[in-house]
Motif scaffolding. Structure first.
Motif, mmCIF file in Angstrom:
data_model
loop_
_atom_site.group_PDB
_atom_site.id
_atom_site.type_symbol
_atom_site.label_atom_id
_atom_site.label_comp_id
_atom_site.label_asym_id
_atom_site.label_seq_id
_atom_site.Cartn_x
_atom_site.Cartn_y
_atom_site.Cartn_z
ATOM 1 N N GLU A 197 0.862 -1.181 0.009
ATOM 2 C CA GLU A 197 -0.048 -0.009 0.034
ATOM 3 C C GLU A 197 0.885 1.253 -0.194
ATOM 4 O O GLU A 197 1.614 1.161 0.878
ATOM 5 C CB GLU A 197 -0.803 -0.078 1.242
ATOM 6 C CG GLU A 197 -1.903 -1.143 1.172
ATOM 7 C CD GLU A 197 -2.663 -1.008 2.639
ATOM 8 O OE1 GLU A 197 -3.494 -0.238 2.819
ATOM 9 O OE2 GLU A 197 -2.401 -2.123 3.430
ATOM 10 N N GLY A 198 0.495 2.421 -0.827
ATOM 11 C CA GLY A 198 1.276 3.578 -0.939
ATOM 12 C C GLY A 198 0.778 4.225 -1.922
ATOM 13 O O GLY A 198 0.162 3.963 -2.913
ATOM 14 N N GLY A 199 0.736 5.528 -1.534
ATOM 15 C CA GLY A 199 0.510 6.731 -2.605
ATOM 16 C C GLY A 199 -1.422 6.247 -3.125
ATOM 17 O O GLY A 199 -1.534 6.757 -3.980
ATOM 18 N N GLY A 200 -1.819 5.954 -2.045
ATOM 19 C CA GLY A 200 -3.174 5.738 -2.293
ATOM 20 C C GLY A 200 -3.729 4.456 -3.119
ATOM 21 O O GLY A 200 -4.967 4.490 -3.545
ATOM 22 N N VAL A 201 -2.791 3.400 -3.276
ATOM 23 C CA VAL A 201 -2.973 2.458 -4.286
ATOM 24 C C VAL A 201 -2.651 1.273 -3.357
ATOM 25 O O VAL A 201 -1.927 1.223 -2.799
ATOM 26 C CB VAL A 201 -2.014 2.403 -5.532
ATOM 27 C CG1 VAL A 201 -1.997 1.076 -6.227
ATOM 28 C CG2 VAL A 201 -2.510 3.628 -6.250
ATOM 29 N N LYS A 202 -3.424 0.067 -3.639
ATOM 30 C CA LYS A 202 -3.346 -1.338 -3.004
ATOM 31 C C LYS A 202 -2.890 -2.151 -4.162
ATOM 32 O O LYS A 202 -3.724 -2.348 -5.039
ATOM 33 C CB LYS A 202 -4.409 -1.507 -2.307
ATOM 34 C CG LYS A 202 -4.589 -0.802 -1.078
ATOM 35 C CD LYS A 202 -6.050 -1.228 -0.180
ATOM 36 C CE LYS A 202 -6.467 -0.586 0.828
ATOM 37 N NZ LYS A 202 -7.494 -0.840 1.582
ATOM 38 N N LEU A 203 -1.830 -2.970 -4.045
ATOM 39 C CA LEU A 203 -1.218 -3.921 -4.830
ATOM 40 C C LEU A 203 -1.406 -5.367 -4.098
ATOM 41 O O LEU A 203 -0.620 -5.150 -3.036
ATOM 42 C CB LEU A 203 0.237 -3.662 -5.382
ATOM 43 C CG LEU A 203 0.306 -2.253 -6.012
ATOM 44 C CD1 LEU A 203 1.750 -2.219 -6.401
ATOM 45 C CD2 LEU A 203 -0.666 -2.107 -7.270
ATOM 46 N N TRP A 204 -1.585 -6.306 -4.686
ATOM 47 C CA TRP A 204 -1.871 -7.556 -3.935
ATOM 48 C C TRP A 204 -1.326 -8.734 -4.700
ATOM 49 O O TRP A 204 -1.996 -8.930 -5.962
ATOM 50 C CB TRP A 204 -3.335 -7.609 -3.563
ATOM 51 C CG TRP A 204 -3.280 -9.236 -2.695
ATOM 52 C CD1 TRP A 204 -2.787 -9.846 -1.832
ATOM 53 C CD2 TRP A 204 -4.477 -10.219 -3.201
ATOM 54 N NE1 TRP A 204 -3.089 -10.862 -1.301
ATOM 55 C CE2 TRP A 204 -4.151 -11.134 -2.276
ATOM 56 C CE3 TRP A 204 -5.425 -10.476 -4.220
ATOM 57 C CZ2 TRP A 204 -4.892 -12.592 -2.158
ATOM 58 C CZ3 TRP A 204 -6.048 -11.342 -4.067
ATOM 59 C CH2 TRP A 204 -5.946 -12.528 -3.122
ATOM 60 N N HIS A 205 -0.331 -9.414 -4.197
ATOM 61 C CA HIS A 205 0.373 -10.582 -4.861
ATOM 62 C C HIS A 205 -0.305 -11.854 -4.288
ATOM 63 O O HIS A 205 0.015 -11.960 -2.933
ATOM 64 C CB HIS A 205 1.620 -10.575 -4.917
ATOM 65 C CG HIS A 205 2.315 -11.682 -5.667
ATOM 66 N ND1 HIS A 205 2.345 -13.152 -5.200
ATOM 67 C CD2 HIS A 205 3.172 -11.900 -6.856
ATOM 68 C CE1 HIS A 205 2.991 -13.739 -6.044
ATOM 69 N NE2 HIS A 205 3.655 -12.838 -7.004
ATOM 70 N N ALA A 206 -1.216 -12.627 -4.747
ATOM 71 C CA ALA A 206 -1.863 -13.682 -3.798
ATOM 72 C C ALA A 206 -1.175 -14.713 -3.341
ATOM 73 O O ALA A 206 -1.530 -15.491 -2.572
ATOM 74 C CB ALA A 206 -3.053 -13.971 -4.769
ATOM 75 N N GLY A 207 0.236 -15.037 -3.764
ATOM 76 C CA GLY A 207 1.016 -16.038 -3.517
ATOM 77 C C GLY A 207 0.741 -17.226 -4.341
ATOM 78 O O GLY A 207 -0.270 -17.077 -5.378
ATOM 79 N N ASP A 208 1.169 -18.288 -3.692
ATOM 80 C CA ASP A 208 0.592 -19.749 -4.177
ATOM 81 C C ASP A 208 -0.404 -20.273 -3.467
ATOM 82 O O ASP A 208 -0.169 -20.443 -2.207
ATOM 83 C CB ASP A 208 2.082 -20.612 -4.163
ATOM 84 C CG ASP A 208 1.839 -21.484 -5.507
ATOM 85 O OD1 ASP A 208 1.039 -21.821 -6.200
ATOM 86 O OD2 ASP A 208 3.102 -22.414 -5.664
ATOM 87 N N THR A 209 -1.767 -20.712 -4.175
ATOM 88 C CA THR A 209 -2.685 -21.174 -3.160
ATOM 89 C C THR A 209 -3.876 -21.724 -3.967
ATOM 90 O O THR A 209 -3.903 -21.801 -5.093
ATOM 91 C CB THR A 209 -3.290 -19.763 -2.784
ATOM 92 O OG1 THR A 209 -4.130 -20.028 -1.739
ATOM 93 C CG2 THR A 209 -4.032 -19.001 -3.834
ATOM 94 N N GLY A 210 -4.317 -22.662 -3.055
ATOM 95 C CA GLY A 210 -5.750 -23.447 -3.505
ATOM 96 C C GLY A 210 -6.712 -22.167 -2.848
ATOM 97 O O GLY A 210 -6.453 -21.386 -2.339
#
Length: 311
Positions: A197-210
Motif C-alpha cells: 500500500e502506498g500513494g493511495g494504491v493497493k497492490l496484492w500478490h496472492a501467492g501460491d494457493t488453493g
C-alpha cells in the motif's frame, strides 16, 4: 524441534503415494480445453528507474514481478533460473526466458518471498541480485536464509504489517498451500501473499494457493484492491492439485472475494509444472471472466515482460 505450519481450515491433502499415482498415470485425466502447449508470449522489456508517483508492475514470468513505485523497486519471488528444481530436470525447464537479465535490473530496494518452493525461491537468482538486499519472507524461513548468506531477513506472520519504506506499507496475507525444499523439511516455513500500500494504491500478490475462506477475509479487511496478481495455472490433475493451486474459474472467485478492481494472471505459461497444456489457462480465464459478468479487461493475462501502470 522446528514448528510445522498448516492451513487453519479443513481441506483435502495428498500423500507421497498420491504423487506417485499422478506421475505414473494411475488416475483419470482432466478434460482438455485445447491441445496447444505454447508458452506465454514474450515482449521486449527495458528496465527503468522507478516512478516517483504511481506504480509500475512488470511480469517477469511465472510468479515473478518487478514492482516499482514512489521511488522504490521491489521484486516478488524472482526466479531467473532455466529450471525450477533442485537439479536440472528436462520436464521442468523454462519454456519462455526472462524478459531481462538480472544485471539489467534497476537498484532493488527489497525482495518479497511468498514461500520456499523452487519456482518461487531461487537461491542463485537471489545471490546474484545481492545477499545484502533486505528480504521479507513468510514465517519460519529467516534462519535458513541467513544460513545461506543473506544478511537482512525479516519474517512476517499472516496479517502482520510493517512500514517497508516511508509511505509504503507491506502486509502478509493468508493463502492455502505448503512449503518444502527437501523431503525432510515439509511445512517448517509458512506461505503467504503480499499486500503493498502506498500513494493511495493497493497492490496484492496472492501467492501460491488453493481456494480457501481467507480470500473473503482479505476482501473484508483490505478491499477494494486496486491491482492484483492472481495465479491461474498448475491446476491439473484437479484431484491432486485442488488443495494447493486454484484453477482459472476459482481465480475469478478469488478476484470477487478479495474485492479486486483489476487483476493480471500469473503462475502460468512459464514452467511446465503440471498436466494442462500451457496455453489452456488463459482460455479458461476469459470464459470464466465472461460468465462472471466482469469487464473483459478487469482480469486478464499478459505477456512476459509486459508492464501495467497505476496512478
Amino acid at each position: 524441534m522446528s514448528r510445522r505450519y498448516s492451513n487453519p481450515w479443513p481441506h483435502e491433502d495428498h500423500s507421497v503415494l498420491s504423487l506417485l499415482r499422478w506421475r505414473l498415470g494411475r488416475m483419470p485425466n482432466d478434460e482438455r480445453f485445447t491441445t496447444d502447449d505454447s508458452p506465454a508470449p514474450l515482449v521486449p522489456f527495458t528496465p527503468a528507474a522507478p516512478p516517483e508517483q504511481g506504480w509500475r508492475i512488470t511480469w517477469l514470468g511465472h510468479a515473478s514481478f518487478l514492482i516499482q513505485g514512489l521511488g522504490h523497486s521491489f521484486l516478488i519471488d524472482p526466479v531467473f533460473a532455466d529450471h525450477c528444481a533442485p537439479f536440472p530436470i528436462k520436464s521442468l525447464y523454462r519454456r519462455v526466458p526472462p524478459p531481462c537479465r538480472i544485471e539489467d535490473l534497476p537498484k532493488i530496494d527489497a525482495i518479497l518471498l511468498t514461500h520456499s518452493h523452487y519456482d518461487h525461491l531461487d537461491l542463485a537468482s537471489l545471490r546474484t541480485i545481492g545477499t545484502d538486499i533486505p528480504v521479507v519472507i513468510s514465517s519460519g524461513h529467516s534462519k535458513w536464509l541467513r544460513g545461506k548468506g543473506f544478511t537482512h531477513v525479516r519474517e512476517l506472520a499472516w496479517n502482520e504489517s510493517l512500514e517497508l519504506f516511508p509511505g509504503i506499507k507491506l502486509s502478509s496475507t493468508p493463502a492455502q498451500h505448503f512449503s518444502a525444499r527437501t523431503p525432510f523439511d515439509r511445512n517448517v516455513g509458512h506461505w503467504c501473499g503480499w499486500l503493498l500500500e502506498g500513494g493511495g494504491v493497493k497492490l496484492w500478490h496472492a501467492g501460491d494457493t488453493g481456494y480457501c475462506p481467507a480470500f473473503q477475509e482479505i476482501g473484508e479487511k483490505h478491499g477494494p484492491i486496486d491491482f492484483a496478481m492472481i495465479p491461474i495455472g498448475a491446476y491439473s490433475p484437479r484431484w491432486f492439485m485442488r488443495p494447493i493451486h486454484i484453477d482459472p474459474e476459482e481465480a475469478v472467485q478469488v478476484f470477487l472475494d478479495a474485492r479486486c478492481k483489476r487483476a493480471i494472471a500469473m503462475h502460468w505459461g512459464t514452467f511446465p509444472l503440471t498436466d494442462e497444456p500451457m496455453s489452456e489457462p488463459p482460455l479458461r480465464l476469459r470464459r470464466a471472466v465472461a460468465e462472471a459478468g466482469l469487464a473483459e479487461d478487469a482480469f486478464t493475462t499478459g505477456a512476459v515482460g509486459q508492464s501495467w501502470t497505476l496512478h
